[in-house]
Write a protein that holds these residues in place. Sequence first.
Motif, PDB file in Angstrom:
ATOM      1  N   PHE A  22       0.756  -1.164  -0.021  1.00 23.63           N
ATOM      2  CA  PHE A  22       0.060  -0.110   0.000  1.00 23.63           C
ATOM      3  C   PHE A  22       0.955   1.251  -0.066  1.00 23.63           C
ATOM      4  O   PHE A  22       1.568   1.512   0.836  1.00 23.63           O
ATOM      5  CB  PHE A  22      -1.068   0.142   1.336  1.00 23.63           C
ATOM      6  CG  PHE A  22      -1.794   1.255   1.492  1.00 23.63           C
ATOM      7  CD1 PHE A  22      -2.800   1.474   0.571  1.00 23.63           C
ATOM      8  CD2 PHE A  22      -1.448   1.978   2.458  1.00 23.63           C
ATOM      9  CE1 PHE A  22      -3.535   2.724   0.686  1.00 23.63           C
ATOM     10  CE2 PHE A  22      -2.388   3.106   2.643  1.00 23.63           C
ATOM     11  CZ  PHE A  22      -3.389   3.452   1.554  1.00 23.63           C
ATOM     12  N   GLU A  50      -1.378  -4.676  -5.227  1.00 25.99           N
ATOM     13  CA  GLU A  50      -1.595  -3.533  -4.418  1.00 25.99           C
ATOM     14  C   GLU A  50      -2.853  -3.376  -3.786  1.00 25.99           C
ATOM     15  O   GLU A  50      -3.814  -4.040  -4.241  1.00 25.99           O
ATOM     16  CB  GLU A  50      -1.481  -2.361  -5.449  1.00 25.99           C
ATOM     17  CG  GLU A  50      -1.464  -0.929  -5.046  1.00 25.99           C
ATOM     18  CD  GLU A  50      -0.396  -0.369  -4.255  1.00 25.99           C
ATOM     19  OE1 GLU A  50      -0.396   0.435  -3.555  1.00 25.99           O
ATOM     20  OE2 GLU A  50       0.653  -0.905  -4.473  1.00 25.99           O
ATOM     21  N   VAL A  51      -2.946  -2.780  -2.625  1.00 29.51           N
ATOM     22  CA  VAL A  51      -4.317  -2.647  -2.125  1.00 29.51           C
ATOM     23  C   VAL A  51      -4.725  -1.289  -1.774  1.00 29.51           C
ATOM     24  O   VAL A  51      -4.054  -0.320  -1.473  1.00 29.51           O
ATOM     25  CB  VAL A  51      -4.397  -3.639  -0.557  1.00 29.51           C
ATOM     26  CG1 VAL A  51      -3.248  -2.940   0.326  1.00 29.51           C
ATOM     27  CG2 VAL A  51      -5.590  -3.419  -0.088  1.00 29.51           C
ATOM     28  N   ARG A  52      -6.200  -1.015  -1.863  1.00 27.69           N
ATOM     29  CA  ARG A  52      -6.689   0.302  -1.431  1.00 27.69           C
ATOM     30  C   ARG A  52      -7.613  -0.198  -0.352  1.00 27.69           C
ATOM     31  O   ARG A  52      -8.754  -0.753  -0.506  1.00 27.69           O
ATOM     32  CB  ARG A  52      -7.465   0.908  -2.754  1.00 27.69           C
ATOM     33  CG  ARG A  52      -8.071   2.305  -2.169  1.00 27.69           C
ATOM     34  CD  ARG A  52      -8.997   2.753  -3.283  1.00 27.69           C
ATOM     35  NE  ARG A  52      -8.185   3.347  -4.356  1.00 27.69           N
ATOM     36  CZ  ARG A  52      -8.479   3.928  -5.602  1.00 27.69           C
ATOM     37  NH1 ARG A  52      -9.791   3.854  -5.711  1.00 27.69           N
ATOM     38  NH2 ARG A  52      -7.705   4.252  -6.470  1.00 27.69           N
ATOM     39  N   PRO A  53      -7.034   0.264   0.985  1.00 25.63           N
ATOM     40  CA  PRO A  53      -8.002   0.103   2.003  1.00 25.63           C
ATOM     41  C   PRO A  53      -9.398   0.466   1.978  1.00 25.63           C
ATOM     42  O   PRO A  53      -9.695   1.820   1.308  1.00 25.63           O
ATOM     43  CB  PRO A  53      -7.117   0.731   3.250  1.00 25.63           C
ATOM     44  CG  PRO A  53      -5.866   0.709   2.830  1.00 25.63           C
ATOM     45  CD  PRO A  53      -5.954   1.110   1.259  1.00 25.63           C
ATOM     46  N   VAL A  56      -7.036  -2.914   5.987  1.00 24.47           N
ATOM     47  CA  VAL A  56      -6.804  -3.515   4.818  1.00 24.47           C
ATOM     48  C   VAL A  56      -7.765  -4.689   4.835  1.00 24.47           C
ATOM     49  O   VAL A  56      -8.415  -5.013   3.511  1.00 24.47           O
ATOM     50  CB  VAL A  56      -5.402  -4.173   4.680  1.00 24.47           C
ATOM     51  CG1 VAL A  56      -5.342  -5.364   3.643  1.00 24.47           C
ATOM     52  CG2 VAL A  56      -4.554  -3.198   4.626  1.00 24.47           C
ATOM     53  N   THR A  57      -8.272  -5.256   5.819  1.00 17.20           N
ATOM     54  CA  THR A  57      -9.468  -6.182   5.944  1.00 17.20           C
ATOM     55  C   THR A  57     -10.976  -5.720   5.789  1.00 17.20           C
ATOM     56  O   THR A  57     -11.876  -6.556   6.236  1.00 17.20           O
ATOM     57  CB  THR A  57      -9.145  -7.098   7.129  1.00 17.20           C
ATOM     58  OG1 THR A  57      -9.202  -6.606   8.103  1.00 17.20           O
ATOM     59  CG2 THR A  57      -7.869  -7.880   6.991  1.00 17.20           C
ATOM     60  N   VAL A  88       2.599  -4.480   3.487  1.00 15.59           N
ATOM     61  CA  VAL A  88       1.557  -4.880   4.451  1.00 15.59           C
ATOM     62  C   VAL A  88       1.162  -6.192   4.679  1.00 15.59           C
ATOM     63  O   VAL A  88       0.461  -6.755   5.594  1.00 15.59           O
ATOM     64  CB  VAL A  88       0.194  -3.914   4.216  1.00 15.59           C
ATOM     65  CG1 VAL A  88       0.657  -2.672   4.218  1.00 15.59           C
ATOM     66  CG2 VAL A  88      -0.490  -4.324   2.839  1.00 15.59           C
ATOM     67  N   ILE A 117      -1.925 -10.624   6.037  1.00 13.51           N
ATOM     68  CA  ILE A 117      -1.771  -9.261   6.463  1.00 13.51           C
ATOM     69  C   ILE A 117      -1.317  -8.968   7.570  1.00 13.51           C
ATOM     70  O   ILE A 117      -1.816  -9.338   8.768  1.00 13.51           O
ATOM     71  CB  ILE A 117      -3.336  -8.400   6.228  1.00 13.51           C
ATOM     72  CG1 ILE A 117      -3.802  -8.759   4.904  1.00 13.51           C
ATOM     73  CG2 ILE A 117      -2.904  -6.894   6.397  1.00 13.51           C
ATOM     74  CD1 ILE A 117      -3.004  -8.464   3.436  1.00 13.51           C
ATOM     75  N   SER A 163     -12.485  -3.024   0.726  1.00 13.25           N
ATOM     76  CA  SER A 163     -10.879  -2.909   0.169  1.00 13.25           C
ATOM     77  C   SER A 163     -11.022  -3.612  -1.141  1.00 13.25           C
ATOM     78  O   SER A 163     -11.490  -4.401  -1.549  1.00 13.25           O
ATOM     79  CB  SER A 163     -10.094  -3.617   1.320  1.00 13.25           C
ATOM     80  OG  SER A 163     -10.066  -2.929   2.481  1.00 13.25           O
ATOM     81  N   PHE A 179      -8.329  -5.031  -4.178  1.00 18.75           N
ATOM     82  CA  PHE A 179      -6.736  -5.444  -4.371  1.00 18.75           C
ATOM     83  C   PHE A 179      -6.885  -5.761  -6.192  1.00 18.75           C
ATOM     84  O   PHE A 179      -7.794  -6.161  -6.773  1.00 18.75           O
ATOM     85  CB  PHE A 179      -6.486  -6.852  -3.957  1.00 18.75           C
ATOM     86  CG  PHE A 179      -6.613  -7.055  -2.316  1.00 18.75           C
ATOM     87  CD1 PHE A 179      -5.459  -6.902  -1.400  1.00 18.75           C
ATOM     88  CD2 PHE A 179      -8.083  -6.893  -1.495  1.00 18.75           C
ATOM     89  CE1 PHE A 179      -5.567  -6.766  -0.206  1.00 18.75           C
ATOM     90  CE2 PHE A 179      -7.942  -7.008  -0.316  1.00 18.75           C
ATOM     91  CZ  PHE A 179      -6.838  -7.051   0.479  1.00 18.75           C
TER      92      PHE A 179
END
Length: 766
Positions: A538, A603-606, A571-572, A543, A564, A576, A578
């Motif tokens: 992130f 990549e993650v966008r919370p 993130v969870t 993360v 995670i 979110s 991915f």
Amino acid sequence: MSDLPVADTRPSSNWSAIWVLPLIALLIGAWLAWQAYAERGIQIQLHFESGEGIEVGKTQVVYKGMSIGAVRDLALDDGPAGGVVATLQMNRETEAYLRENTRFWLVRPSVTLAGISGLETLVSGNYIGVSPGDGEPAREFTALAEEPPLSDRTPGLHLTLKADRLGSLSRGSPVFYKQIQVGQVKQYLLGEDQRTIEVKIVVEPAYASLVRKHTRFWNASGITVDAGLSGLKIRTESLSSIVAGGIAFATPEHRKDSPPTDPVFPFRLYEDFEAAQTGIKTLVRLTDFEGLQAGRTPVMYKGMQVGTLKTLGVDPDLAGATAELTMDPMMEGSLVEGTDFWVVKPSVSLAGINGLEALVKGNFIAIRPGERDAPSKRDFDARTKAPPLDIRAPGKHLVLLTDSLGSLDVGSPVLHRQIRVGSVQSYQFSRDQQRVVVGVHIEPPYESLVNSSTRFWNASGVSVSGGLSGIEVRSESLQSLLAGGIAFETPDPLAGEGRRVERYTLHRDRDAALRQGEPISIRVARGDGLSVGTPIRFRGIEVGKVESVALTEDLQAVTLGVRISEAVEAVTRADSQFWVVRPELGLMRTANLDTLVTGPYLEVRPGKPGATAAKDFTGLAQAPVEPEGEGLRLTLSAARLGSIKVGNSVTYRGVVVGRVVGHALGPNGDRVLIRALIEPAYATLVHTGSRFWETSGIGVDISLLKGARLRTESLESLIEGGIAFATPEGDQMGNRALSGQTFALFREARDEWLDWAPKIRVGNGE
């Protein structure tokens, strides 16, 4: 006739008022003559070997920074000694100081190894220095060739040091205490016995109390180098002492209560620090003295040198030896009953390599201090080998459970951030003989590093892991590589402690020990390039990691098992997003080139705060569109979209001030509406009179008279497209644009638009 009156007469006076003026003038003249006589000063004769640097009427006589005279004449000396005679006009106030022992000398700039003197003469010119003396009044003197030494009346402690040789000492050489200059050398001369050198020093009044009866002085000049198989030792007091020489002194720790010194008695000036014997004398009887060298072998405590072997006397039967050690004064409290000494030398056995550090520095003497409240002691019998670890020793005692001992052994180090903080005490089978129980001791200074959250792992040997992203080789330290070792980390320093003798699991490696976090699963269409260990990031920060890769039961997708470890709550969240980041290569866009080397990653966008938690996610096919953010939102109306796409830049005079955030057909389908976002700092540039145009591609103007002209905004806009705008001046500018306002988007710019250059304050200004 006799009746006639008789006149009364008297003689006339010769005095006249006109004589008053000459008398007044005479008195004034006499007073001026007396003033000239009183202020003309005192003339003295001063003999110099040479008149170089002396100028009549310019060279001053200076005492303590004040001019008290000047040179009035300069002539050759007709005497047998030759030279020159300078006639000095001294102030009348100096008459009491002009005595036969008064000394004069010429001050001029001088650069020597001892330093720079007379620097002020570069501005004021040479001057004549003076030092008042006693004796009979005198008017004729002989100048000294150089400045005389400091007088014994100078404030401070004046001492005499006796040395066998002078070394590089000179007048003005510094005297140091703990590398701080506290005095200087006044002068030096040959002793009465013609064999020793007497060095006169003065210690400043503020530091005079540092010199005691048992203080030791040594010559700190230059650099002392001691080289041998045991290593290279270089010592110097300071940079100035390397060049100009110097003297250092110290009082032994056990002599701090020594009475003040008597300046009448001289001190001995030792040749160097070692000869000064500032340490504590300790005798140790050895049965194993192989490889020990007097003057070179160190005494070590936990990797720190705390003493030196001064002399080594071998017994007549060659069965043993007596070592005289010079111990650092800070160890005085450790030289007590129960203190152990032993010789450390490298040894190789099936159990491993012991004394590995002795391979580098040579054999040395180790010390383990006894209880500090035990009686003091200065003679010891050395042990034949290192003493066993004492389970009652202060510190933290732990029990570690493991499936395999590996290369661990008694004495193997326990490391924290590659610093040894403890050691292995013992190992044995558990009661059910299914596991190995390892006893560990953490030294007292590091007890706080261990709590209930601590994770231990076997750091023996080398750990190698590899994949598409590269090969990683990990080893805790050279010592643990060869002899085994245990390492640990404490994720939560504020966690509480467990039982008195705490029990922990000894993991096989660091990854297994520190594996923690929330497990989730992510469903992706393809698993190209993804493997165990692929990171989840992130904003460039890792993360989490992929722990497993498997096909779904219907074989239509790939399920990633992910753990995670950072920002778990954010993130969870259920919303979110991915997606897999892979390299993009093409004419219109090139991105993520680093993944060509490291491999793809996720990549993650919370999700947004307040969303519910989730454990199962579906990965996006591509990166989601970034949120529009703050700024001036405009709508641009165009006949066709052309090469405009989301993410294109909006520029003003070639500077990027915004971007395209979306586009769609108009309500009637006859126009394309392009949404643009202008950054807040540049919102003031847009007015109702502003004109917007496409900057994509190349504009070509061909004329028979003017020829061909090519026009493009930038290489970026040539390839990817973009939008530019300009704002007119004066009344044509109009009012400030408001969010949601619509402008026409022209295919190209008119020439007059490119010439617009209004002065508009950007940023927060209006």
